[in-house]
Design a protein around this motif. Structure first.
Motif, short mmCIF file in Angstrom:
data_model
loop_
_atom_site.label_atom_id
_atom_site.label_comp_id
_atom_site.label_asym_id
_atom_site.label_seq_id
_atom_site.Cartn_x
_atom_site.Cartn_y
_atom_site.Cartn_z
N GLY A 148 4.48 9.53 -95.88
CA GLY A 148 3.04 8.96 -96.48
C GLY A 148 2.27 9.87 -95.34
O GLY A 148 2.44 9.70 -94.06
N GLY A 149 0.83 9.65 -96.09
CA GLY A 149 -0.14 10.47 -95.13
C GLY A 149 0.77 11.71 -95.13
O GLY A 149 0.41 12.43 -95.69
N GLN A 150 0.05 11.99 -93.73
CA GLN A 150 0.38 13.50 -92.95
C GLN A 150 1.44 13.58 -92.45
O GLN A 150 2.48 14.95 -92.25
CB GLN A 150 -0.32 13.89 -92.11
N LYS A 151 2.07 12.73 -93.29
CA LYS A 151 3.63 12.48 -92.85
C LYS A 151 4.84 12.78 -93.88
O LYS A 151 5.46 11.89 -94.16
CB LYS A 151 4.28 11.53 -91.69
N ARG A 152 4.66 13.00 -94.91
CA ARG A 152 5.00 13.20 -96.44
C ARG A 152 6.71 13.54 -96.22
O ARG A 152 7.09 14.41 -95.48
CB ARG A 152 4.29 14.25 -97.13
N LEU A 153 7.33 13.07 -96.82
CA LEU A 153 8.95 13.22 -97.09
C LEU A 153 9.35 14.09 -97.92
O LEU A 153 8.31 14.69 -99.08
CB LEU A 153 9.96 11.82 -97.19
N PRO A 154 10.45 15.28 -97.66
CA PRO A 154 10.98 16.12 -98.62
C PRO A 154 11.80 15.13 -99.48
O PRO A 154 12.36 13.84 -99.41
CB PRO A 154 11.93 16.16 -98.05
N PHE A 155 12.12 15.55 -100.58
CA PHE A 155 12.54 15.02 -101.91
C PHE A 155 13.43 14.45 -101.55
O PHE A 155 14.26 13.89 -101.79
CB PHE A 155 12.24 15.43 -103.18
N LEU A 156 14.68 15.54 -100.63
CA LEU A 156 15.89 15.11 -99.65
C LEU A 156 16.35 13.35 -99.22
O LEU A 156 16.99 13.17 -99.55
CB LEU A 156 16.53 15.92 -99.11
N SER A 157 14.95 13.38 -98.60
CA SER A 157 14.89 12.23 -98.10
C SER A 157 14.85 11.36 -98.53
O SER A 157 14.90 9.93 -98.24
CB SER A 157 14.12 12.79 -96.34
N VAL A 158 13.57 11.31 -100.10
CA VAL A 158 13.46 10.17 -101.36
C VAL A 158 14.72 10.13 -101.66
O VAL A 158 15.44 8.84 -101.33
CB VAL A 158 12.49 10.88 -101.66
N LEU A 159 15.39 11.15 -101.97
CA LEU A 159 16.37 10.82 -102.92
C LEU A 159 17.75 10.36 -101.88
O LEU A 159 18.78 9.22 -102.19
CB LEU A 159 17.45 11.95 -102.90
N GLU A 160 18.07 10.25 -100.91
CA GLU A 160 18.97 9.43 -99.73
C GLU A 160 18.64 8.16 -99.99
O GLU A 160 19.25 7.06 -99.53
CB GLU A 160 18.88 9.92 -98.27
N GLY A 161 17.50 7.95 -99.49
CA GLY A 161 17.08 6.54 -100.11
C GLY A 161 16.43 5.61 -101.36
O GLY A 161 17.30 3.92 -100.93
N TRP A 162 16.66 6.32 -102.01
CA TRP A 162 17.16 6.10 -103.92
C TRP A 162 19.00 4.76 -103.32
O TRP A 162 18.88 4.47 -104.42
CB TRP A 162 17.08 6.75 -104.74
N VAL A 163 19.41 6.76 -102.97
CA VAL A 163 20.90 5.88 -103.03
C VAL A 163 21.33 4.35 -101.85
O VAL A 163 22.58 3.85 -102.82
CB VAL A 163 22.13 7.49 -102.85
N SER A 164 20.79 4.61 -100.58
CA SER A 164 20.68 3.62 -99.87
C SER A 164 20.74 2.23 -100.56
O SER A 164 19.68 2.16 -100.68
CB SER A 164 20.32 4.05 -98.82
N PRO A 165 21.79 1.38 -100.01
CA PRO A 165 21.64 0.08 -101.29
C PRO A 165 20.34 -0.33 -99.66
O PRO A 165 19.86 -2.26 -100.02
CB PRO A 165 23.46 -0.72 -100.78
N HIS A 166 20.36 -0.46 -97.97
CA HIS A 166 19.76 -1.06 -97.63
C HIS A 166 17.98 -0.54 -97.58
O HIS A 166 17.36 -0.96 -96.97
CB HIS A 166 20.42 -0.61 -96.06
N GLN A 167 17.78 0.80 -98.24
CA GLN A 167 16.74 1.25 -98.87
C GLN A 167 15.69 1.23 -99.49
O GLN A 167 16.34 0.86 -100.70
CB GLN A 167 16.88 2.38 -98.01
N ASP A 168 14.31 0.87 -99.45
CA ASP A 168 13.79 0.93 -100.82
C ASP A 168 12.78 2.14 -100.82
O ASP A 168 12.53 2.46 -99.84
CB ASP A 168 12.61 -0.48 -100.44
N VAL A 169 13.08 2.82 -102.08
CA VAL A 169 11.29 3.89 -102.08
C VAL A 169 10.75 3.23 -102.93
O VAL A 169 10.44 2.84 -103.78
CB VAL A 169 11.89 5.14 -102.49
N ILE A 170 9.01 3.50 -102.50
CA ILE A 170 8.22 3.08 -103.06
C ILE A 170 7.21 3.52 -102.83
O ILE A 170 7.25 4.99 -102.04
CB ILE A 170 7.39 1.76 -102.47
N PRO A 171 6.22 3.94 -103.81
CA PRO A 171 5.16 5.24 -104.28
C PRO A 171 3.71 5.07 -102.48
O PRO A 171 3.90 3.82 -102.26
CB PRO A 171 4.40 4.55 -104.90
N GLU A 172 3.54 5.97 -102.19
CA GLU A 172 2.83 5.83 -101.23
C GLU A 172 1.36 5.22 -100.85
O GLU A 172 1.22 4.72 -100.02
CB GLU A 172 2.78 7.35 -100.83
N GLU A 173 1.10 4.67 -102.81
CA GLU A 173 -0.23 4.18 -101.45
C GLU A 173 0.13 2.71 -101.93
O GLU A 173 -1.49 2.42 -101.67
CB GLU A 173 -1.09 4.98 -103.23
#
Length: 377
Positions: free
Chosen positions: A105-130
């Motif tokens: 988020g903000g000036q520290k946006r994540l690359p898609f690969l990190s977001v993909l890892e979040g989608w796969v993990s059962p203990h993480q959630d991926v949500i829109p930045e806004e």
């Protein structure tokens, strides 16, 4: 094999002396060569674009379990709660406040690969930045807002705890800013609201009731500015739900008969309010509220003890269980968010007020079955 020993290929064109074309392979069609090169280039480009997409920044944030902090304990030798001006009592067990790591988020946006890892993990959630950082807001501004929210929750937790324990204190509403220019010439930031239309203002319910009673007529607002009392006339407009609005952001200021110091740094947001309030109450009352057992929880708190919902509760459940908690106090409005995501060995009890939270902790500490209390999931 010598040239004389090569078998004859009657369909082939004789080669000039010194030619290096392998025996038996016809010379390729130039059009096939161009097509092959084009396909290879396209394949390489697709691979490059695919790899680039994995490292390009995205507009998502990833929430993952954060650490839990015992509000009646210590962090690196510093007490989370220190109370002076009132007698305190020994405590035991844990009343953990829980946290969430937010990446991106903000000036520290994540690359898609990190977001993909979040989608796969059962203990993480991926949500829109806004949903976490509104557009146009920097990461630094969001951090500052979270720090202010934590400071406010600490004050509110003290007020809620004293309200529950029936220890009197003074509460005032102050002007924190302006939503519109409607009354910006009548009041100033820092003004303390004392009364309206001849009646005292103790909290927001008093102000709302007086404005509703006045309808669309102007109201006489008694304020204190820099130590001096004065009366100003304010106008109102109708809100979306029919309530009267004066276009002013209001904050709470308190004068407590004791001092509570909070020893937690680098954690922001309002969600620790309920657990701070329970910790304050435990220290101000004889006997260990927890009975030595391990509790965790989350939720905002209001002066009247109302417990409000928060974000990231699924991650907080994991963080609580990892810290050793057996019982988790969850805001009733978050119950739908925990269905199917409760870690094994953790009882999740829903609460709507600080009084319910206190009753739950003391009841389980006294030997009551956790199943006898309202459950989340």
């Amino acid at each position: 094999m010598s040239e004389e020993q090569q078998p004859q290929n009657p369909g082939a064109t004789p080669l000039p002396a010194g030619a290096q074309q392998p025996f038996g392979i016809p010379e390729p069609d130039p059009r096939d060569v161009r097509r092959s090169r084009t396909l290879r280039a396209s394949g390489i480009l697709a691979v490059v674009l695919g790899l680039s997409a994995l490292v390009l920044p995205t507009r998502f944030v990833v929430e993952s379990p954060g650490p839990a902090f015992n509000t009646i304990g210590e962090v690196e030798g510093t007490r989370l709660l220190s109370i002076s001006g009132e007698k305190t009592y020994p405590t035991s067990g844990t009343l953990d406040m829980t946290t969430v790591y937010v990446q991106g988020g903000g000036q520290k946006r994540l690359p898609f690969l990190s977001v993909l890892e979040g989608w796969v993990s059962p203990h993480q959630d991926v949500i829109p930045e806004e949903l976490v950082i509104p557009r146009g807001t920097t990461s630094e501004e969001t951090s500052e807002q979270n720090t202010v929210a934590m400071d406010d929750s600490q004050q509110l937790s003290t007020a809620a705890a004293l309200t529950e324990l029936q220890i009197p204190f003074r509460q005032s509403l102050t002007v924190a800013g302006f939503a519109t220019d409607q009354n910006s010439q009548q009041v100033e930031v820092g003004d303390v609201l004392l009364g309206i239309n001849g009646k005292p203002i103790v909290g927001m319910p008093d102000l709302r009731a007086a404005l509703k009673a006045a309808g669309d007529k102007p109201s006489e607002l008694e304020i204190e500015r820099k130590g001096k009392k004065q009366t100003v006339t304010v106008t109102t407009t109708a809100g979306a739900e029919g309530q009267r609005q004066i276009g002013i952001y209001l904050g709470n200021t308190f004068k407590f008969p004791l001092t509570v110091k909070f020893g937690l740094e680098n954690v922001g947001g309002p969600s620790a309010g309920m657990m701070f309030a329970l910790g304050i109450m435990d220290k101000l009352t004889p006997g260990a509220m927890t009975g030595g057992k391990d509790f965790a929880g989350t939720g905002t708190i209001a002066v009247d003890g109302t417990v409000g919902p928060i974000g990231g509760i699924a991650q907080k459940l994991v963080g609580a269980r990892d810290a050793g908690a057996e019982y988790f106090l969850a805001p009733a409005d978050n119950c739908s968010d925990v269905i199917g995501r409760v870690p094994s060995g953790l009882d999740v009890i829903k609460v709507e007020t600080l009084q319910e939270a206190r009753t739950t902790v003391e009841g389980i500490a006294g030997g009551k079955d956790p199943a006898s209390f309202p459950s989340c999931g």
